[in-house]
Design a protein around this motif. Structure first.
Motif, PDB file in Angstrom:
ATOM      1  N   PRO A  46       0.812  -1.219   0.000  1.00  0.00           N
ATOM      2  CA  PRO A  46       0.000   0.000   0.000  1.00  0.00           C
ATOM      3  C   PRO A  46       0.847   1.271   0.000  1.00  0.00           C
ATOM      4  CG  PRO A  46       0.099  -0.903   2.196  1.00  0.00           C
ATOM      5  CD  PRO A  46       0.804  -1.891   1.299  1.00  0.00           C
ATOM      6  N   GLU A  47       0.248   2.346  -0.438  1.00  0.00           N
ATOM      7  CA  GLU A  47       0.855   3.670  -0.336  1.00  0.00           C
ATOM      8  C   GLU A  47      -0.198   4.583   0.282  1.00  0.00           C
ATOM      9  OE1 GLU A  47       3.219   5.209  -3.466  1.00  0.00           O
ATOM     10  OE2 GLU A  47       3.717   3.220  -4.249  1.00  0.00           O
ATOM     11  N   TYR A  48       0.244   5.762   0.711  1.00  0.00           N
ATOM     12  CA  TYR A  48      -0.671   6.716   1.331  1.00  0.00           C
ATOM     13  C   TYR A  48      -0.730   7.998   0.525  1.00  0.00           C
ATOM     14  CZ  TYR A  48      -0.915   3.712   5.398  1.00  0.00           C
ATOM     15  OH  TYR A  48      -1.139   2.651   6.231  1.00  0.00           O
ATOM     16  N   LEU A  49      -1.946   8.476   0.283  1.00  0.00           N
ATOM     17  CA  LEU A  49      -2.152   9.763  -0.362  1.00  0.00           C
ATOM     18  C   LEU A  49      -2.058  10.820   0.729  1.00  0.00           C
ATOM     19  CD1 LEU A  49      -2.879  11.225  -3.005  1.00  0.00           C
ATOM     20  CD2 LEU A  49      -5.258  11.062  -2.312  1.00  0.00           C
ATOM     21  N   VAL A  50      -1.088  11.725   0.580  1.00  0.00           N
ATOM     22  CA  VAL A  50      -0.802  12.726   1.604  1.00  0.00           C
ATOM     23  C   VAL A  50      -0.923  14.111   0.987  1.00  0.00           C
ATOM     24  CG1 VAL A  50       0.946  13.573   3.207  1.00  0.00           C
ATOM     25  CG2 VAL A  50       0.763  11.141   2.778  1.00  0.00           C
ATOM     26  N   LYS A  51      -1.536  15.037   1.726  1.00  0.00           N
ATOM     27  CA  LYS A  51      -1.670  16.423   1.281  1.00  0.00           C
ATOM     28  C   LYS A  51      -0.668  17.276   2.054  1.00  0.00           C
ATOM     29  CE  LYS A  51      -5.150  19.973   0.493  1.00  0.00           C
ATOM     30  NZ  LYS A  51      -6.591  20.258   0.577  1.00  0.00           N
ATOM     31  N   SER A  52       0.182  17.989   1.331  1.00  0.00           N
ATOM     32  CA  SER A  52       1.226  18.811   1.943  1.00  0.00           C
ATOM     33  C   SER A  52       0.629  20.014   2.654  1.00  0.00           C
ATOM     34  CB  SER A  52       2.193  19.285   0.859  1.00  0.00           C
ATOM     35  OG  SER A  52       3.053  20.285   1.367  1.00  0.00           O
ATOM     36  N   ASP A  53       1.095  20.289   3.874  1.00  0.00           N
ATOM     37  CA  ASP A  53       0.661  21.478   4.606  1.00  0.00           C
ATOM     38  C   ASP A  53       1.136  22.749   3.901  1.00  0.00           C
ATOM     39  OD1 ASP A  53      -0.592  20.040   6.634  1.00  0.00           O
ATOM     40  OD2 ASP A  53       1.159  20.072   7.945  1.00  0.00           O
ATOM     41  N   LYS A  54       2.331  22.687   3.323  1.00  0.00           N
ATOM     42  CA  LYS A  54       2.946  23.878   2.734  1.00  0.00           C
ATOM     43  C   LYS A  54       2.320  24.255   1.387  1.00  0.00           C
ATOM     44  CE  LYS A  54       7.434  24.474   3.143  1.00  0.00           C
ATOM     45  NZ  LYS A  54       8.880  24.358   2.931  1.00  0.00           N
ATOM     46  N   THR A  55       2.141  23.266   0.493  1.00  0.00           N
ATOM     47  CA  THR A  55       1.686  23.570  -0.865  1.00  0.00           C
ATOM     48  C   THR A  55       0.236  23.199  -1.132  1.00  0.00           C
ATOM     49  OG1 THR A  55       2.348  21.417  -1.732  1.00  0.00           O
ATOM     50  CG2 THR A  55       4.024  23.171  -1.744  1.00  0.00           C
ATOM     51  N   GLY A  56      -0.334  22.319  -0.292  1.00  0.00           N
ATOM     52  CA  GLY A  56      -1.698  21.850  -0.527  1.00  0.00           C
ATOM     53  C   GLY A  56      -1.775  20.786  -1.605  1.00  0.00           C
ATOM     54  N   LYS A  57      -0.632  20.398  -2.166  1.00  0.00           N
ATOM     55  CA  LYS A  57      -0.615  19.384  -3.220  1.00  0.00           C
ATOM     56  C   LYS A  57      -0.668  17.985  -2.629  1.00  0.00           C
ATOM     57  CE  LYS A  57       1.837  22.192  -6.568  1.00  0.00           C
ATOM     58  NZ  LYS A  57       3.022  22.342  -7.405  1.00  0.00           N
TER      59      LYS A  57
END
Length: 72
Positions: A46-57
């Motif tokens: 598995p992998e995790y979809l992560v949203k960056s705090d800095k860029t929102g990407k």
């Protein structure tokens, strides 16, 4: 990383620009396309979809590259 991550967990990871933080959006357990890139996730890998705090990407990260941040 031994703990199972879940949605909204705060995590950090290393990038070429240094360490960054973000929030887990979801666990990926099947092949997925993110921003035109194929993510070869599976139940066994598995992998995790992560949203960056800095860029929102959003980006996919392997569990080994993520470290959970314990909020105090």
């Amino acid at each position: 990383m031994t703990d199972e991550l879940k949605k909204s967990d705060k995590v950090k990871w290393k990038t070429s620009q240094g360490e960054t933080t973000g929030e887990v959006e979801k666990k990926l357990t099947s092949p997925t396309q993110i921003k035109g890139h194929r993510v070869a996730a599976s139940k066994d890998n598995p992998e995790y979809l992560v949203k960056s705090d800095k860029t929102g990407k959003e980006a996919a990260h392997k569990p080994d590259s993520l470290e959970k941040i314990e909020e105090s």
